[in-house]
Write a protein that holds these residues in place. Sequence first.
Motif, short mmCIF file in Angstrom:
data_model
loop_
_atom_site.label_atom_id
_atom_site.label_comp_id
_atom_site.label_asym_id
_atom_site.label_seq_id
_atom_site.Cartn_x
_atom_site.Cartn_y
_atom_site.Cartn_z
N ARG A 1 0.86 -1.18 0.00
CA ARG A 1 0.00 0.00 0.00
C ARG A 1 0.89 1.23 0.00
O ARG A 1 2.09 1.15 0.32
CB ARG A 1 -0.93 0.00 1.21
CG ARG A 1 -0.23 -0.12 2.55
CD ARG A 1 -1.25 -0.25 3.67
NE ARG A 1 -0.60 -0.43 4.96
CZ ARG A 1 -1.27 -0.63 6.08
NH1 ARG A 1 -2.59 -0.67 6.07
NH2 ARG A 1 -0.62 -0.79 7.22
N PRO A 2 0.35 2.41 -0.37
CA PRO A 2 1.20 3.60 -0.46
C PRO A 2 1.94 3.89 0.84
O PRO A 2 1.45 3.62 1.94
CB PRO A 2 0.19 4.71 -0.79
CG PRO A 2 -0.92 4.00 -1.50
CD PRO A 2 -1.03 2.66 -0.82
N LEU A 3 3.13 4.44 0.70
CA LEU A 3 3.98 4.80 1.83
C LEU A 3 3.65 6.23 2.25
O LEU A 3 3.78 7.16 1.47
CB LEU A 3 5.45 4.69 1.42
CG LEU A 3 6.48 5.21 2.43
CD1 LEU A 3 6.46 4.38 3.70
CD2 LEU A 3 7.88 5.21 1.81
N HIS A 4 3.26 6.38 3.51
CA HIS A 4 2.83 7.69 4.02
C HIS A 4 4.04 8.48 4.52
O HIS A 4 4.77 8.03 5.40
CB HIS A 4 1.83 7.48 5.17
CG HIS A 4 1.32 8.76 5.76
ND1 HIS A 4 0.71 8.82 6.99
CD2 HIS A 4 1.33 10.04 5.30
CE1 HIS A 4 0.37 10.05 7.26
NE2 HIS A 4 0.74 10.82 6.25
N GLU A 5 4.21 9.67 3.97
CA GLU A 5 5.20 10.62 4.47
C GLU A 5 4.48 11.86 4.97
O GLU A 5 3.73 12.50 4.22
CB GLU A 5 6.21 11.00 3.39
CG GLU A 5 7.23 12.03 3.86
CD GLU A 5 8.33 12.33 2.85
OE1 GLU A 5 9.19 13.19 3.14
OE2 GLU A 5 8.35 11.69 1.77
N TYR A 6 4.71 12.21 6.23
CA TYR A 6 4.16 13.44 6.80
C TYR A 6 5.29 14.45 6.87
O TYR A 6 6.23 14.29 7.62
CB TYR A 6 3.58 13.15 8.19
CG TYR A 6 3.15 14.37 8.98
CD1 TYR A 6 2.64 15.51 8.37
CD2 TYR A 6 3.26 14.36 10.37
CE1 TYR A 6 2.24 16.61 9.11
CE2 TYR A 6 2.86 15.46 11.13
CZ TYR A 6 2.36 16.58 10.49
OH TYR A 6 1.98 17.68 11.24
N ASN A 7 5.17 15.49 6.04
CA ASN A 7 6.15 16.57 6.03
C ASN A 7 5.68 17.60 7.07
O ASN A 7 4.72 18.34 6.86
CB ASN A 7 6.23 17.18 4.63
CG ASN A 7 7.33 18.18 4.47
OD1 ASN A 7 7.16 19.21 3.83
ND2 ASN A 7 8.50 17.93 5.06
#
Length: 569
Positions: free
Chosen positions: A351-357
């Motif tokens: 599943r998509p990889l979540h990046e929180y900037n």
Amino acid sequence: MRPIAFAALLSALIAPAALAQPPIVPCLGGTVFEDSNGNGRRDPGERGVAGQRVSDGETIVRSDAEGRYALPPRDRASQFLIKPAGYRLAPRRDSGLPDYWLNISLSPAPPLKYGGMPKAEPTCRDYALVPEKRSDADDLRVLVFADPQTKSETDIDYYRREIVEPIGRQFSGVHPAELGLSLGDITHDDLSLYPKLNAVTASLGIPWLHAPGNHDLDFDAARDEDSLLSYRHVYGPDTYAWEESQANFVVFDDVVYQPGRKPDYIGGLRPDQFAFLESYLASADKRRLLVLATHIPLFDAAPGQESFRHADRERLFGLLRDFPHVLVLSAHSHNQRHVFHDASVGWKGARPLHEYNVGAACGAFWSGIKNVDGIPDSTMSDGTPNGYARLRVKADARYELSWYPAKTRIAPFAQTAAGNAKYGMDGYTPQAGQRDVIENRVMNRYMSLYAPRTLRRGSYPIRGVFANVFMGRDDSRVEYRLDDGDWKPMKRVDQPDPALLGENARDDEATSLRSYDRAAVAKPSAHLWNAPLPTDAAAGEHAIEVRVFDAWQGEQRLRTSYRLLEAAP
């Protein structure tokens, strides 16, 4: 032959061979032990802890059945213990930071403005682990700061009053979290500020981990390998792991210094970092959430602009693809957004990889109009107020994220509990006399609303209400209604926050400086929604209410209003 004569002859025969061998460098070693009384010393009866990992940032070794480990010294390396779940460290360093590392410098380091890493001979280093009393089923609470970026002691005072002290007051002596993270740009090029800044952060009383940023470099270093020596003298390793029962954290430097080139840095990773990551991830528990904490985002700053080396990102993605629970925390942009990496950029996970900037603690570099407490507004260029984030991790690897605007960014539209509830400001106690800089903007923890104060009744309906949803994502559900009528969807728009545009205009129109530094130049926001305001209703005031369905905090609402006035040509 007499024994003494034989010994002399034997010595004479082997001496030349011994002298011909290179000098033996002793292994750097020590013991990992269970510190039952938490005094930081190994007392009689305190047992060694087997299987604990110690690394130099490239190689990982494990302690034996007695807790003993040996790791050959590597010049200008930072040796560290990978803190295991179920334990805390004892004691803290004089700086208030957790004591889990030892710098090694066998040869004189290059002379650097901020001191670099002084020569330090290999010594034995023991690591004290204190058994943790918390239940593994408890949530893990983490404070996340991005870009404190202090340029002076004045900025450190802003950081103390704006970010750190309100956290302490809010929790009234109870620890606000179990762990803290700072995601780089700890200062703004002046590394001499580290001690005073660390004293402020350490006042929160929790273990605090740091990643370096591009403003933490020794810019007088001749090569990337030496560009963090002054940083590492204070903070230890630039790439390391730390484990809790609910999550594994990998904190790493992803700033590749390129002296003499433009730009003089780019996002990426070194070969030794990949060696460490490959070794660590090979045995990491995939049932836990894996949190990567770094400074430069993995996504490109703009289309066609390689701000993080794509080859390094592809290799990192390959190491992560089999981990079902991954969260990336990055900083650097002084904006806030959520990015979900997918196959279009080379991510091949299930599943998509979540990046929180994460938005910046300093916001727009401590700029803008000061409030009654003398602290700059510092709204970021995407309209997000400066502040900090919180991460809550469940035992089953689920996580929740939230953004906490600096407390003084919330305008006092009400001074009562009922009023606070009406405006979505539960838990805030604004100071008397405090006003929002932009009068036709209302704000709570989750969003700000901007709407015209007045419109002519019957005019062409081209003016609307804007909702800047600070934790908004592309798939966020944002709705509005007028005068408590039916809810309607708002449309996400790729444009600057109009409130900040207004501040830019006021800065331009001013005949004298309105502040030490002007407000940030407004740029298109990744989390702005718009809806039209009708002008065919009755003259008078009309209520506007917006609701947001936050992915982690649930439904949140905020209200404002506008007036329709009659006018003749």
